[in-house]
Scaffold this motif. Structure first.
Motif, PDB file in Angstrom:
ATOM      1  N   MET A   1       0.766  -0.975   0.186  1.00 50.93           N
ATOM      2  CA  MET A   1       0.054  -0.213  -0.106  1.00 50.93           C
ATOM      3  C   MET A   1       0.933   0.906  -0.007  1.00 50.93           C
ATOM      4  SD  MET A   1      -3.100  -1.428  -0.118  1.00 50.93           S
ATOM      5  CE  MET A   1      -3.984   0.597   0.056  1.00 50.93           C
ATOM      6  N   HIS A   2       0.467   2.462  -0.459  1.00 46.86           N
ATOM      7  CA  HIS A   2       1.047   3.488  -0.573  1.00 46.86           C
ATOM      8  C   HIS A   2      -0.216   4.467  -0.420  1.00 46.86           C
ATOM      9  CE1 HIS A   2       2.860   0.991  -3.706  1.00 46.86           C
ATOM     10  NE2 HIS A   2       4.050   1.839  -3.712  1.00 46.86           N
ATOM     11  N   LEU A   3       0.759   5.367   0.826  1.00 39.97           N
ATOM     12  CA  LEU A   3       0.085   6.882   0.926  1.00 39.97           C
ATOM     13  C   LEU A   3       0.627   7.607  -0.014  1.00 39.97           C
ATOM     14  CD1 LEU A   3      -2.162   9.085   2.893  1.00 39.97           C
ATOM     15  CD2 LEU A   3       0.663   9.384   3.956  1.00 39.97           C
ATOM     16  N   THR A   4       0.231   8.906  -1.106  1.00 40.53           N
ATOM     17  CA  THR A   4       1.189  10.342  -1.549  1.00 40.53           C
ATOM     18  C   THR A   4       0.528  11.766  -0.669  1.00 40.53           C
ATOM     19  OG1 THR A   4       1.101   8.181  -3.605  1.00 40.53           O
ATOM     20  CG2 THR A   4       0.776  10.656  -3.627  1.00 40.53           C
TER      21      THR A   4
ATOM     22  N   ASP B   1       5.688   4.411   1.461  1.00 41.88           N
ATOM     23  CA  ASP B   1       5.136   2.534   1.913  1.00 41.88           C
ATOM     24  C   ASP B   1       4.592   2.997   2.774  1.00 41.88           C
ATOM     25  OD1 ASP B   1       4.764   0.443   2.093  1.00 41.88           O
ATOM     26  OD2 ASP B   1       7.241  -0.447   2.279  1.00 41.88           O
ATOM     27  N   TYR B   2       3.555   2.641   3.091  1.00 45.27           N
ATOM     28  CA  TYR B   2       2.344   2.815   3.940  1.00 45.27           C
ATOM     29  C   TYR B   2       2.677   1.621   4.897  1.00 45.27           C
ATOM     30  CZ  TYR B   2      -1.648   5.092   5.708  1.00 45.27           C
ATOM     31  OH  TYR B   2      -2.406   5.693   6.406  1.00 45.27           O
ATOM     32  N   GLN B   3       3.129   0.636   3.923  1.00 45.35           N
ATOM     33  CA  GLN B   3       2.267  -0.865   4.666  1.00 45.35           C
ATOM     34  C   GLN B   3       3.368  -1.320   6.049  1.00 45.35           C
ATOM     35  OE1 GLN B   3       0.573  -2.670   3.102  1.00 45.35           O
ATOM     36  NE2 GLN B   3       0.436  -3.660   5.271  1.00 45.35           N
ATOM     37  N   ALA B   4       4.404  -0.290   6.212  1.00 48.99           N
ATOM     38  CA  ALA B   4       5.561  -0.438   7.348  1.00 48.99           C
ATOM     39  C   ALA B   4       4.633   0.675   8.514  1.00 48.99           C
ATOM     40  CB  ALA B   4       6.686  -0.444   7.033  1.00 48.99           C
ATOM     41  N   PHE B   5       4.546   1.121   8.078  1.00 45.81           N
ATOM     42  CA  PHE B   5       3.604   2.172   9.243  1.00 45.81           C
ATOM     43  C   PHE B   5       1.732   1.482   9.469  1.00 45.81           C
ATOM     44  CE2 PHE B   5      -0.078   4.830   9.787  1.00 45.81           C
ATOM     45  CZ  PHE B   5       0.302   5.830  11.734  1.00 45.81           C
ATOM     46  N   LEU B   6       1.306   1.105   8.495  1.00 48.52           N
ATOM     47  CA  LEU B   6       0.187   0.330   9.684  1.00 48.52           C
ATOM     48  C   LEU B   6       0.106  -1.429   9.582  1.00 48.52           C
ATOM     49  CD1 LEU B   6      -1.448  -0.167   5.521  1.00 48.52           C
ATOM     50  CD2 LEU B   6      -2.860   1.645   7.096  1.00 48.52           C
ATOM     51  N   GLY B   7       1.350  -1.889   9.755  1.00 54.63           N
ATOM     52  CA  GLY B   7       2.064  -2.789  10.066  1.00 54.63           C
ATOM     53  C   GLY B   7       2.233  -2.389  11.654  1.00 54.63           C
ATOM     54  N   ALA B   8       3.518  -1.460  12.047  1.00 53.63           N
ATOM     55  CA  ALA B   8       3.839  -0.840  13.611  1.00 53.63           C
ATOM     56  C   ALA B   8       2.102  -0.836  14.004  1.00 53.63           C
ATOM     57  CB  ALA B   8       4.694  -0.261  13.178  1.00 53.63           C
TER      58      ALA B   8
ATOM     59  N   VAL C   1      -5.785   3.027  19.936  1.00 56.20           N
ATOM     60  CA  VAL C   1      -6.528   2.216  18.786  1.00 56.20           C
ATOM     61  C   VAL C   1      -6.851   1.454  19.725  1.00 56.20           C
ATOM     62  CG1 VAL C   1      -5.397   0.282  17.654  1.00 56.20           C
ATOM     63  CG2 VAL C   1      -4.055   3.130  17.439  1.00 56.20           C
ATOM     64  N   THR C   2      -7.972   0.109  19.077  1.00 53.21           N
ATOM     65  CA  THR C   2      -8.064  -0.510  20.311  1.00 53.21           C
ATOM     66  C   THR C   2      -8.312  -2.170  19.598  1.00 53.21           C
ATOM     67  OG1 THR C   2     -10.698  -0.199  18.977  1.00 53.21           O
ATOM     68  CG2 THR C   2      -9.935   0.424  21.537  1.00 53.21           C
ATOM     69  N   ASP C   3      -8.269  -2.229  18.069  1.00 55.85           N
ATOM     70  CA  ASP C   3      -8.523  -3.259  17.129  1.00 55.85           C
ATOM     71  C   ASP C   3      -7.165  -2.816  15.690  1.00 55.85           C
ATOM     72  OD1 ASP C   3      -7.946  -5.564  15.403  1.00 55.85           O
ATOM     73  OD2 ASP C   3     -10.733  -5.692  15.917  1.00 55.85           O
ATOM     74  N   PRO C   4      -6.001  -3.255  16.041  1.00 53.62           N
ATOM     75  CA  PRO C   4      -5.476  -2.891  14.966  1.00 53.62           C
ATOM     76  C   PRO C   4      -5.087  -3.574  13.914  1.00 53.62           C
ATOM     77  CG  PRO C   4      -4.073  -3.903  16.636  1.00 53.62           C
ATOM     78  CD  PRO C   4      -5.000  -4.228  16.917  1.00 53.62           C
ATOM     79  N   ALA C   5      -6.025  -4.653  13.247  1.00 50.37           N
ATOM     80  CA  ALA C   5      -6.608  -5.295  12.230  1.00 50.37           C
ATOM     81  C   ALA C   5      -7.610  -4.882  11.949  1.00 50.37           C
ATOM     82  CB  ALA C   5      -6.639  -6.857  12.146  1.00 50.37           C
ATOM     83  N   ALA C   6      -8.370  -4.190  12.505  1.00 46.96           N
ATOM     84  CA  ALA C   6      -9.938  -3.570  11.976  1.00 46.96           C
ATOM     85  C   ALA C   6      -9.037  -1.707  11.098  1.00 46.96           C
ATOM     86  CB  ALA C   6     -10.728  -3.263  12.986  1.00 46.96           C
ATOM     87  N   LEU C   7      -8.478  -1.408  12.383  1.00 49.32           N
ATOM     88  CA  LEU C   7      -8.196  -0.210  12.317  1.00 49.32           C
ATOM     89  C   LEU C   7      -6.948  -0.613  10.840  1.00 49.32           C
ATOM     90  CD1 LEU C   7      -8.041   2.970  12.579  1.00 49.32           C
ATOM     91  CD2 LEU C   7      -5.646   2.432  13.773  1.00 49.32           C
ATOM     92  N   ARG C   8      -6.508  -1.170  10.409  1.00 50.09           N
ATOM     93  CA  ARG C   8      -6.012  -1.239   9.307  1.00 50.09           C
ATOM     94  C   ARG C   8      -6.535  -1.587   7.928  1.00 50.09           C
ATOM     95  NH1 ARG C   8      -2.687  -5.274  12.421  1.00 50.09           N
ATOM     96  NH2 ARG C   8      -1.070  -4.760  13.089  1.00 50.09           N
TER      97      ARG C   8
END
Length: 234
Positions: A1-4, A89-96, A203-210
């Motif tokens: 995923m990308h954030l622009t 690169d948005y993936q690293a932020f989401l994963g953290a 954040v209460t549910d990281p997977a749902a927030l992603r």
């Protein structure tokens, strides 16, 4: 995923009509992906939002699976010789993202509900038009979206007995445009009400927030709604 992130040059001729039309901006955003064919409806993973921070500071944010090329927007609405866009690169932020962490957030959305004028009539999707109901729309979705909007500390509340949230609603905009039906035939007048939410969340549910951050929240995603971004609170 990308954030622009892309800053729009509001002094350019023609930019005003681009900013005024969610349809035109949607078309410009979707033209940023070389792998997308005309009339390809499989664009549910592309979100965009305009942040109108000041008259001369308008920022376009895009979240997408494919890395965009905004050369055409730079030529039309940017600074062709001195500035470009930034894609991360948005993936690293989401994963953290971790449960219990707190963030400032911004979301432009289309808060709606369904009403029935009288018994026997079909339900009709209608926009919420008061800040209280618009806030209620977001508060009702926070649990399934993976976050909890923080309460305002008692010492900062305007009224001692109030149960206020760290949430504001601003920049309500009303659009009305024509859209063809799925068969490409009859035109329909489409009303669209958008508002921008600013606040703080936990954040209460990281997977749902992603999922919320990459798939969007609410309706009208093609027209600049649904994209939530997070930032470190100040």
């Amino acid at each position: 995923m990308h954030l622009t992130r892309f800053r729009i040059n509001t002094a350019r001729l023609g930019v005003r009509s681009l900013l005024a039309s969610p349809q035109r901006m949607h078309a410009a955003v979707m033209s940023s992906f070389a792998g997308r064919l005309p009339r390809d409806k499989n664009d549910s993973r592309t979100l965009w939002r305009l942040d109108r921070n000041a008259k001369a500071e308008v920022l376009l944010y895009i979240v997408s699976k494919e890395c965009p090329d905004l050369t055409h927007l730079v030529e039309q609405a940017g600074w062709p010789t001195t500035a470009t866009w930034q894609t991360y690169d948005y993936q690293a932020f989401l994963g953290a993202l971790q449960a219990g962490s707190t963030w400032a957030f911004r979301l432009t959305a289309n808060p709606v509900h369904y009403i029935r004028r009288k018994d026997g009539d079909p339900t009709k999707r209608t926009a919420h038009v008061t800040p209280g109901h618009q806030m209620g729309w977001l508060l009702a979705r926070q649990e399934t979206a993976g976050f909890r909007i923080l309460n305002t500390p008692p010492e900062q509340r305007r009224l001692p007995q109030s149960n206020e949230f760290q949430l504001t609603v601003r920049d309500e905009r009303r659009h009305r445009f024509e859209k063809t039906d799925e068969q490409g035939g009859q035109l329909h007048r489409v009303p669209l009400v958008t508002v921008t939410f600013d606040g703080r969340l936990q954040v209460t549910d990281p997977a749902a927030l992603r999922r919320t951050l990459t798939l969007g929240l609410g309706k009208a995603k093609a027209y600049g709604c649904g994209l939530m971004t997070l930032a470190k609170p100040v």
